[in-house]
Design a protein around this motif. Structure first.
Motif, PDB file in Angstrom:
ATOM      1  N   SER A  23       0.806  -1.216   0.000  1.00 39.51           N
ATOM      2  CA  SER A  23       0.000   0.000   0.000  1.00 39.51           C
ATOM      3  C   SER A  23       0.846   1.277   0.000  1.00 39.51           C
ATOM      4  CB  SER A  23      -0.924   0.006   1.222  1.00 39.51           C
ATOM      5  OG  SER A  23      -0.160   0.065   2.410  1.00 39.51           O
ATOM      6  N   VAL A  24       2.124   1.154  -0.347  1.00 37.75           N
ATOM      7  CA  VAL A  24       2.990   2.335  -0.373  1.00 37.75           C
ATOM      8  C   VAL A  24       2.565   3.268  -1.503  1.00 37.75           C
ATOM      9  CG1 VAL A  24       4.948   1.227   0.756  1.00 37.75           C
ATOM     10  CG2 VAL A  24       4.753   1.151  -1.723  1.00 37.75           C
ATOM     11  N   PRO A  25       2.802   4.572  -1.331  1.00 37.34           N
ATOM     12  CA  PRO A  25       2.308   5.544  -2.308  1.00 37.34           C
ATOM     13  C   PRO A  25       3.171   5.736  -3.555  1.00 37.34           C
ATOM     14  CG  PRO A  25       3.381   6.660  -0.497  1.00 37.34           C
ATOM     15  CD  PRO A  25       3.376   5.194  -0.152  1.00 37.34           C
ATOM     16  N   ALA A  26       4.264   4.983  -3.671  1.00 34.87           N
ATOM     17  CA  ALA A  26       5.168   5.164  -4.815  1.00 34.87           C
ATOM     18  C   ALA A  26       5.936   3.872  -5.054  1.00 34.87           C
ATOM     19  CB  ALA A  26       6.137   6.311  -4.525  1.00 34.87           C
ATOM     20  N   PRO A  27       6.530   3.706  -6.234  1.00 34.85           N
ATOM     21  CA  PRO A  27       7.343   2.517  -6.486  1.00 34.85           C
ATOM     22  C   PRO A  27       8.596   2.532  -5.606  1.00 34.85           C
ATOM     23  CG  PRO A  27       7.539   4.071  -8.299  1.00 34.85           C
ATOM     24  CD  PRO A  27       6.487   4.607  -7.389  1.00 34.85           C
ATOM     25  N   ALA A  28       9.035   1.339  -5.213  1.00 36.20           N
ATOM     26  CA  ALA A  28      10.161   1.234  -4.282  1.00 36.20           C
ATOM     27  C   ALA A  28      11.358   0.537  -4.907  1.00 36.20           C
ATOM     28  CB  ALA A  28       9.731   0.479  -3.030  1.00 36.20           C
TER      29      ALA A  28
END
Length: 105
Positions: free
Chosen positions: A53-58
Motif C-alpha cells: 500500500s505504499v504511495p510510490a514505487p520502491a
C-alpha cells in the motif's frame, strides 16, 4: 505519463536509524529531496520489506521479499541506486544482475 523530474522526492524506509541516515544522505548527495512516506514521494528507497500500500514505487537494497519495482544487490553503488530510483519513478522495473549472469557464455 509526464516526465520524471530531475530532482526526485524520495522517502527512505529503513530497518534502523543508522541505516536510514546513511541511505538518506546518499539520496541527498544524488540531488534528490528526502521526504516522509506520507508526503507523496516519487520513489521509495528501502532495505527491508514494505507493504503493497505504499504511495510510490520502491527500490530495495538487499534480499527483500515482496512485490518491489526495483531490486539491487547490497553492494550497489550510489550511481546504481540513483539510476534505479529514476527508473522506477518513470515506471520501469529494475533488477540487478545475479553474480552468475555477469559474463556471456
Amino acid at each position: 505519463m509526464s516526465g520524471v523530474p530531475s530532482r526526485l522526492r524520495v522517502a527512505v524506509v529503513a530497518s534502523d536509524a543508522p541505516v536510514r541516515s546513511r541511505l538518506a544522505a546518499l539520496v541527498a548527495r544524488s540531488g534528490h529531496e528526502v521526504v516522509e512516506l506520507t508526503a507523496a514521494p516519487d520513489a521509495i528507497l528501502t532495505d527491508r520489506a514494505i507493504d503493497n500500500s505504499v504511495p510510490a514505487p520502491a527500490v530495495a537494497i538487499g534480499p527483500v521479499e515482496g512485490d518491489i519495482a526495483g531490486r539491487l544487490r547490497p553492494d550497489a553503488t550510489a550511481r546504481q541506486i540513483d539510476a534505479a530510483l529514476r527508473a522506477v519513478a518513470a515506471g520501469l522495473i529494475v533488477r540487478a544482475p545475479s553474480p552468475q549472469n555477469r559474463n556471456f557464455g
